[in-house]
Design a protein around this motif. Structure first.
Motif, mmCIF file in Angstrom:
data_model
loop_
_atom_site.group_PDB
_atom_site.id
_atom_site.type_symbol
_atom_site.label_atom_id
_atom_site.label_comp_id
_atom_site.label_asym_id
_atom_site.label_seq_id
_atom_site.Cartn_x
_atom_site.Cartn_y
_atom_site.Cartn_z
ATOM 1 N N SER A 60 1.229 -1.133 -0.022
ATOM 2 C CA SER A 60 0.065 0.402 0.233
ATOM 3 C C SER A 60 0.931 1.061 -0.242
ATOM 4 C CB SER A 60 -1.101 -0.085 1.526
ATOM 5 O OG SER A 60 -0.155 -0.129 2.083
ATOM 6 N N LYS A 61 0.489 2.743 0.269
ATOM 7 C CA LYS A 61 1.062 3.370 0.399
ATOM 8 C C LYS A 61 2.304 3.642 1.052
ATOM 9 C CE LYS A 61 -2.760 6.798 -1.965
ATOM 10 N NZ LYS A 61 -2.969 8.073 -1.461
ATOM 11 N N ASP A 62 2.022 2.844 2.463
ATOM 12 C CA ASP A 62 2.961 2.815 3.370
ATOM 13 C C ASP A 62 2.701 1.827 4.068
ATOM 14 O OD1 ASP A 62 0.660 3.006 4.254
ATOM 15 O OD2 ASP A 62 0.156 4.457 6.316
ATOM 16 N N LYS A 63 3.072 0.405 3.115
ATOM 17 C CA LYS A 63 3.359 -1.119 4.069
ATOM 18 C C LYS A 63 3.747 -2.018 3.287
ATOM 19 C CE LYS A 63 -0.145 -0.109 8.068
ATOM 20 N NZ LYS A 63 -0.937 -0.342 8.742
ATOM 21 N N VAL A 64 4.288 -2.580 3.304
ATOM 22 C CA VAL A 64 4.257 -3.600 2.694
ATOM 23 C C VAL A 64 3.707 -4.960 3.146
ATOM 24 C CG1 VAL A 64 6.143 -5.956 2.369
ATOM 25 C CG2 VAL A 64 7.235 -3.233 1.990
ATOM 26 N N LEU A 65 2.449 -5.582 2.270
ATOM 27 C CA LEU A 65 1.103 -5.694 2.730
ATOM 28 C C LEU A 65 1.371 -7.502 2.541
ATOM 29 C CD1 LEU A 65 -1.838 -3.965 1.201
ATOM 30 C CD2 LEU A 65 -0.906 -3.962 3.920
ATOM 31 N N ALA A 66 2.153 -7.760 2.106
ATOM 32 C CA ALA A 66 2.952 -8.922 2.165
ATOM 33 C C ALA A 66 3.967 -9.128 1.276
ATOM 34 C CB ALA A 66 1.659 -9.668 1.195
ATOM 35 N N LEU A 67 5.469 -10.114 1.752
ATOM 36 C CA LEU A 67 6.462 -10.976 0.806
ATOM 37 C C LEU A 67 5.984 -11.562 1.236
ATOM 38 C CD1 LEU A 67 8.683 -9.989 -0.606
ATOM 39 C CD2 LEU A 67 10.336 -9.074 1.902
ATOM 40 N N ASP A 68 5.989 -12.897 0.152
ATOM 41 C CA ASP A 68 6.310 -13.993 -0.224
ATOM 42 C C ASP A 68 7.690 -14.321 -1.432
ATOM 43 O OD1 ASP A 68 3.916 -15.224 1.055
ATOM 44 O OD2 ASP A 68 3.794 -13.954 0.302
ATOM 45 N N THR A 69 8.492 -15.200 -0.479
ATOM 46 C CA THR A 69 9.702 -15.884 -1.372
ATOM 47 C C THR A 69 9.136 -17.504 -1.713
ATOM 48 O OG1 THR A 69 11.112 -16.592 0.770
ATOM 49 C CG2 THR A 69 10.810 -14.062 -0.275
ATOM 50 N N ILE A 70 8.744 -17.868 -2.206
ATOM 51 C CA ILE A 70 7.708 -19.194 -2.762
ATOM 52 C C ILE A 70 9.406 -19.711 -4.010
ATOM 53 C CG2 ILE A 70 6.159 -20.215 -3.715
ATOM 54 C CD1 ILE A 70 4.984 -16.982 -3.297
ATOM 55 N N GLY A 71 9.410 -20.879 -3.698
ATOM 56 C CA GLY A 71 10.021 -22.222 -4.437
ATOM 57 C C GLY A 71 11.598 -22.050 -4.648
ATOM 58 N N PHE A 72 12.482 -22.064 -5.389
ATOM 59 C CA PHE A 72 14.093 -21.856 -6.164
ATOM 60 C C PHE A 72 14.156 -20.834 -6.773
ATOM 61 C CE2 PHE A 72 13.348 -26.891 -4.774
ATOM 62 C CZ PHE A 72 14.421 -26.389 -3.076
ATOM 63 N N ALA A 73 15.325 -20.558 -6.450
ATOM 64 C CA ALA A 73 16.550 -19.531 -7.740
ATOM 65 C C ALA A 73 16.725 -20.163 -8.207
ATOM 66 C CB ALA A 73 16.563 -18.117 -6.637
ATOM 67 N N ASP A 74 17.472 -21.420 -7.808
ATOM 68 C CA ASP A 74 18.396 -21.803 -8.757
ATOM 69 C C ASP A 74 17.939 -23.698 -7.900
ATOM 70 O OD1 ASP A 74 20.917 -22.706 -10.857
ATOM 71 O OD2 ASP A 74 21.076 -23.790 -8.771
ATOM 72 N N SER A 269 16.838 -5.524 -10.259
ATOM 73 C CA SER A 269 16.671 -5.343 -8.973
ATOM 74 C C SER A 269 15.878 -6.795 -8.121
ATOM 75 C CB SER A 269 15.258 -4.479 -9.280
ATOM 76 O OG SER A 269 14.535 -3.784 -7.938
ATOM 77 N N THR A 270 15.517 -6.242 -7.298
ATOM 78 C CA THR A 270 15.103 -6.928 -6.034
ATOM 79 C C THR A 270 13.321 -7.245 -6.344
ATOM 80 O OG1 THR A 270 15.206 -5.943 -4.279
ATOM 81 C CG2 THR A 270 16.521 -7.675 -4.502
ATOM 82 N N GLY A 271 12.799 -7.932 -5.403
ATOM 83 C CA GLY A 271 11.068 -7.423 -4.742
ATOM 84 C C GLY A 271 10.803 -6.338 -4.423
ATOM 85 N N PRO A 272 11.941 -6.308 -3.423
ATOM 86 C CA PRO A 272 11.904 -5.673 -2.012
ATOM 87 C C PRO A 272 11.729 -4.237 -2.821
ATOM 88 C CG PRO A 272 12.299 -7.067 -1.173
ATOM 89 C CD PRO A 272 12.165 -7.744 -2.295
ATOM 90 N N ASP A 273 12.768 -3.990 -3.109
ATOM 91 C CA ASP A 273 13.942 -2.172 -4.448
ATOM 92 C C ASP A 273 12.505 -2.007 -4.639
ATOM 93 O OD1 ASP A 273 15.745 -3.006 -2.615
ATOM 94 O OD2 ASP A 273 16.887 -2.427 -4.494
ATOM 95 N N TYR A 274 12.084 -3.230 -6.095
ATOM 96 C CA TYR A 274 10.769 -2.539 -6.856
ATOM 97 C C TYR A 274 9.864 -1.510 -6.177
ATOM 98 C CZ TYR A 274 10.120 -0.891 -11.287
ATOM 99 O OH TYR A 274 9.604 -0.418 -12.663
ATOM 100 N N ALA A 275 9.633 -2.278 -4.835
ATOM 101 C CA ALA A 275 8.400 -1.920 -4.134
ATOM 102 C C ALA A 275 7.992 -1.061 -3.571
ATOM 103 C CB ALA A 275 8.198 -3.342 -3.300
ATOM 104 N N ARG A 276 9.816 -0.019 -3.280
ATOM 105 C CA ARG A 276 10.153 1.126 -2.680
ATOM 106 C C ARG A 276 9.593 2.000 -3.742
ATOM 107 N NH1 ARG A 276 12.329 0.680 2.615
ATOM 108 N NH2 ARG A 276 13.642 2.911 1.837
ATOM 109 N N PHE A 277 9.396 1.676 -5.068
ATOM 110 C CA PHE A 277 9.802 2.138 -5.931
ATOM 111 C C PHE A 277 7.993 2.434 -6.473
ATOM 112 C CE2 PHE A 277 9.361 2.438 -11.043
ATOM 113 C CZ PHE A 277 9.910 3.151 -10.999
ATOM 114 N N CYS A 278 7.880 1.275 -6.451
ATOM 115 C CA CYS A 278 6.366 1.347 -6.027
ATOM 116 C C CYS A 278 5.179 2.035 -5.486
ATOM 117 C CB CYS A 278 5.407 -0.024 -6.832
ATOM 118 S SG CYS A 278 5.868 -1.249 -8.052
ATOM 119 N N GLN A 279 6.097 2.462 -4.455
ATOM 120 C CA GLN A 279 5.266 3.140 -2.921
ATOM 121 C C GLN A 279 5.153 4.922 -3.323
ATOM 122 O OE1 GLN A 279 7.055 1.008 0.081
ATOM 123 N NE2 GLN A 279 4.991 0.548 1.021
#
Length: 402
Positions: A60-74, A269-279
């Motif tokens: 949302s504008k001021d919160k990370v509502l959900a961050l999920d890391t699922i499965g394998f990167a490698d 980039s990473t998920g949390p980083d790009y999320a800051r841009f979106c916020q």
């Protein structure tokens, strides 16, 4: 007796630690947490061997509502997806290029209505297919309506700077009269990145780092991943049509020193980083008290500049002939009218961009949510994917409009 004393001491220490934790302010704890419904939606695609894993973020504008890391990167290395897993963003770089231009407009150094030749004089000689002076504008190169040619692919691979790309693009014929059509054009975005360099006096990667990445706290986002960051790269996988299993694919040919800082596709980039841009975008161009875009520039970013032209990646019959459902802002796609499938849970005016390897980021200003999906799946239309639809629907259901 000594053993009993040790036990009492351990209990006492735990009690003190818990008491201290309870007294800490809420901001001392990470805001992110997983969401079971989102995880379940993504796990279906992992079980079907469509992807090896994903990182998903809902903010949302001021919160990370959900961050999920699922499965394998490698898979071979049994490396799980993590918050700092790095993904090639591909065309999700383009919104940052558009915003860089708008920042310079806010500084009075350019206008999106300016002709490109004002900053790159070689463009003054560019002719349209009808033989007229092209005089293409910054707005047209950022909305894919310029008609600019793409240039020779082999020559582009040999370029070292954005300036090197200019004669390559100008050597190819224009494809149509400016403003007549929408055609996704990589060259125009890189020309815009070069204009950022000319107008600011900084290399494009340094401008983006100084004005966007560093102040937003996007510490893991870069055009040129270092050795440590490369150790966190997610492996790209393609599903083998014969065996139905995942096979590792070559890494993207981006991010190497000696290459230009491509404005069309250069970022990692990473998920949390790009999320800051979106916020920052959810907040109308501000983040944690700092303004990145003026209200007028933000309005330009998120306003359709392509009129009634058919735009986007769902235009063909295969994807429902949805060209009229979308328009283009300054470096972003804009949903004009929702439609069944990937857009049925989104509001009119939702905007964002996807990447060639399946990454997606969409900002819904009506619901006050942004959906960020990080995967590395070459060879699919991420904008039209069932994976995108399942993620957005599960996230929308989990966090209904207040």
């Amino acid at each position: 007796m000594a053993g009993g004393t040790d036990k009492v001491n351990r209990v006492f220490k735990r009690t003190i630690i818990y008491a201290v934790l309870l007294l800490l302010p809420a901001c001392a704890f990470p805001a992110e947490s997983g969401n079971p419904a989102i995880r379940a939606a993504i796990e279906k695609f992992i079980d079907a061997q469509d992807i090896s894993g994903a990182v998903t973020v809902v903010v949302s504008k001021d919160k990370v509502l959900a961050l999920d890391t699922i499965g394998f990167a490698d898979i071979a290395g049994k490396k799980p997806m993590e918050p700092n897993t790095l993904f090639w963003q591909a065309s999700m770089t383009k919104p940052l290029t558009g915003i860089s231009i708008l920042m310079l407009q806010d500084e009075g150094k350019l206008q999106v209505s300016d002709p490109v030749e004002k900053f790159i004089p070689e463009f003054a000689a560019l002719k349209t297919p009808s033989g007229q002076p092209a005089h293409i504008t910054i707005e047209q190169i950022l909305t894919h309506t310029s008609g600019l040619g793409e240039g020779d692919a082999a020559a582009i691979k040999g370029a070292h700077t954005l300036a090197d790309l200019i004669p390559i693009y100008l050597a190819s014929s224009m494809l149509y009269e400016p403003g007549d059509h929408w055609r996704y054009t990589q060259s125009g975005i890189n020309v815009a990145a070069r204009i950022v360099e000319v107008a600011s006096g900084l290399s494009f990667d340094n401008f983006v780092g100084k004005h966007i990445l560093k102040p937003l706290g996007m510490k893991n986002t870069t055009f040129y991943p270092n050795k440590k960051q490369r150790s966190h790269l997610a492996t790209p996988y393609i599903k083998d049509k014969q065996t139905g299993t995942l096979a590792a694919a070559p890494y993207a040919a981006f991010g190497n020193k000696g290459q230009p800082p491509f404005g069309n596709a250069g970022l990692f980039s990473t998920g949390p980083d790009y999320a800051r841009f979106c916020q920052m975008l959810l907040n109308g161009g501000t983040f944690k008290g700092k303004r990145y875009l003026s209200p007028a520039a933000f309005q330009q970013l998120t306003t359709v500049h392509t009129g009634e032209l058919k735009t986007g990646f769902l235009q063909t019959e295969e994807y429902g002939s949805r060209g009229m459902n979308y328009g283009w802002g300054i470096g972003v796609a804009i949903l004009k009218s929702p439609h069944p499938g990937v857009a049925e849970m989104l509001s009119p005016g939702t905007y964002g961009h996807g990447g060639a390897w399946g990454t997606q980021a969409w900002i819904d200003p009506v619901r006050g949510l942004a959906y960020i999906l990080m995967v590395q799946r070459p060879g699919t239309n991420g904008d039209a994917s069932k994976l995108r639809q399942a993620f957005q629907q599960s996230a929308s259901d989990a966090f209904p409009k207040p």
